[in-house]
Design a protein around this motif. Structure first.
Motif, short mmCIF file in Angstrom:
data_model
loop_
_atom_site.label_atom_id
_atom_site.label_comp_id
_atom_site.label_asym_id
_atom_site.label_seq_id
_atom_site.Cartn_x
_atom_site.Cartn_y
_atom_site.Cartn_z
N THR A 107 -4.79 28.87 43.89
CA THR A 107 -5.45 30.12 43.55
C THR A 107 -6.57 30.43 44.54
O THR A 107 -7.39 29.56 44.84
CB THR A 107 -6.04 30.04 42.12
N HIS A 127 -2.89 29.84 32.19
CA HIS A 127 -3.24 28.48 31.82
C HIS A 127 -2.60 28.13 30.47
O HIS A 127 -2.49 28.99 29.59
CB HIS A 127 -4.75 28.31 31.70
N GLN A 156 -7.61 24.82 37.01
CA GLN A 156 -7.68 24.38 35.62
C GLN A 156 -8.93 23.55 35.34
O GLN A 156 -9.43 23.53 34.22
CB GLN A 156 -6.42 23.59 35.25
N GLU A 195 -0.83 24.82 34.38
CA GLU A 195 -0.26 26.15 34.54
C GLU A 195 0.99 26.28 33.68
O GLU A 195 1.81 25.35 33.61
CB GLU A 195 0.07 26.40 36.01
N THR A 213 -0.56 29.17 25.54
CA THR A 213 -1.25 29.77 26.67
C THR A 213 -2.62 30.29 26.26
O THR A 213 -2.85 30.64 25.10
CB THR A 213 -0.44 30.93 27.27
N ALA A 222 -4.86 32.83 37.63
CA ALA A 222 -4.03 31.71 38.06
C ALA A 222 -3.01 32.16 39.11
O ALA A 222 -1.93 31.61 39.21
CB ALA A 222 -3.33 31.07 36.88
N SER A 224 -1.21 32.60 42.70
CA SER A 224 -0.99 31.69 43.84
C SER A 224 -0.95 32.48 45.14
O SER A 224 -0.34 33.55 45.22
CB SER A 224 0.32 30.93 43.66
#
Length: 263
Positions: A107, A127, A156, A195, A213, A222, A224
């Protein structure tokens, strides 16, 4: 005269050796014989389906990030060599120029942006709180007094610290995701923040685990992106191709392949 010829021959040989040693290109077969530069990709191969080792068949590192990296690199005339390392060492590897770029479900946080450059976000997840199915942990409030595991230097870890501001928890850090799963199964930690896409993969092989979640309304939290050393010309090159692949649907095809559907 002989001495002059010998010196000339030695010079030619030396030039040949230097030329061979001073290049990062190699011939590829089946593509007309043109040379492609090799880029070193840093990753932490403990994060299925993004990157992991398919031990059932070989020790090859496969996954969504690997396919996407190859897709973009090939378009730009590069080949990819993958270097596996702990997640918390990836930024340092970029800064020390041990790798050319990083793809590891990373991230682009403000803190990381101070040290490396990022492309646009190519995938967004959420998450998930993972615990034993019989733990009765079904909400953030249920974590009160519990030990929660996270991957060292991950987004996280920051999420756990945020939770700790309102709920009393003990945070345990590990370098690899499989360690967190084993710690839960062994009863040494009560839950872990992983994740959601990655967690779903572990649920398939660990029916004794469950999760939920965290809904916080921040879809980019989160996300990428691909990381590069500060000032690398590769950032713009990769980002341009990444945008093209996202717009023409090629990234969506990889998402369907590795995640089972668009997200």
């Amino acid at each position: 005269m002989k001495k002059a010829i010998s010196v000339l021959l030695m010079s030619i040989l030396l030039m040949g050796v230097l030329a061979a040693c001073g290049t990062s290109t190699e011939k590829t077969s089946g593509d007309g014989g043109e040379e492609k530069k090799v880029l070193k990709m840093g990753t932490s191969a403990d994060y299925p389906p993004f990157e992991y080792v398919e031990t059932a068949t070989s020790d090859e590192i496969i996954g969504f990030d690997v396919d996407l990296a190859n897709l973009i690199a090939n378009e730009l005339g590069y080949e990819v060599e993958i270097k596996d390392m702990d997640f918390n060492g990836l930024i340092g590897a970029l800064q020390a120029e041990r790798v050319d770029f990083v793809m590891a479900g990373m991230t682009p946080t403000p803190e990381r942006k101070e040290n490396v450059d990022f492309t646009d976000v190519y995938y967004t997840a959420k998450h998930m709180i993972v615990s034993a199915k019989d733990s009765n942990i079904q909400s953030i409030e249920d974590l009160k007094g519990k030990t929660v595991g996270v991957q060292l230097s991950s987004i996280q870890e920051e999420e756990a610290e945020k939770i700790a501001e309102t709920v009393e928890i003990k945070i345990e850090k590990r370098t690899r995701i499989p360690e967190l799963v084993q710690e839960i199964k062994a009863g040494r930690i009560d839950a872990a923040i992983i994740e959601d896409t990655v967690a779903e993969g572990y649920f398939k092989n660990n029916p004794d685990l469950a999760g939920f979640t965290i809904e916080d309304g921040n879809e980019e939290e989160a996300g990428s992106a691909i990381a590069f050393p500060k000032g690398s010309k590769l950032t713009e090159e990769f980002n341009k191709v990444l945008k093209e692949k996202m717009e023409n649907g090629e990234v969506d095809k990889l998402i369907v392949k590795w995640f089972g559907g668009e997200k």
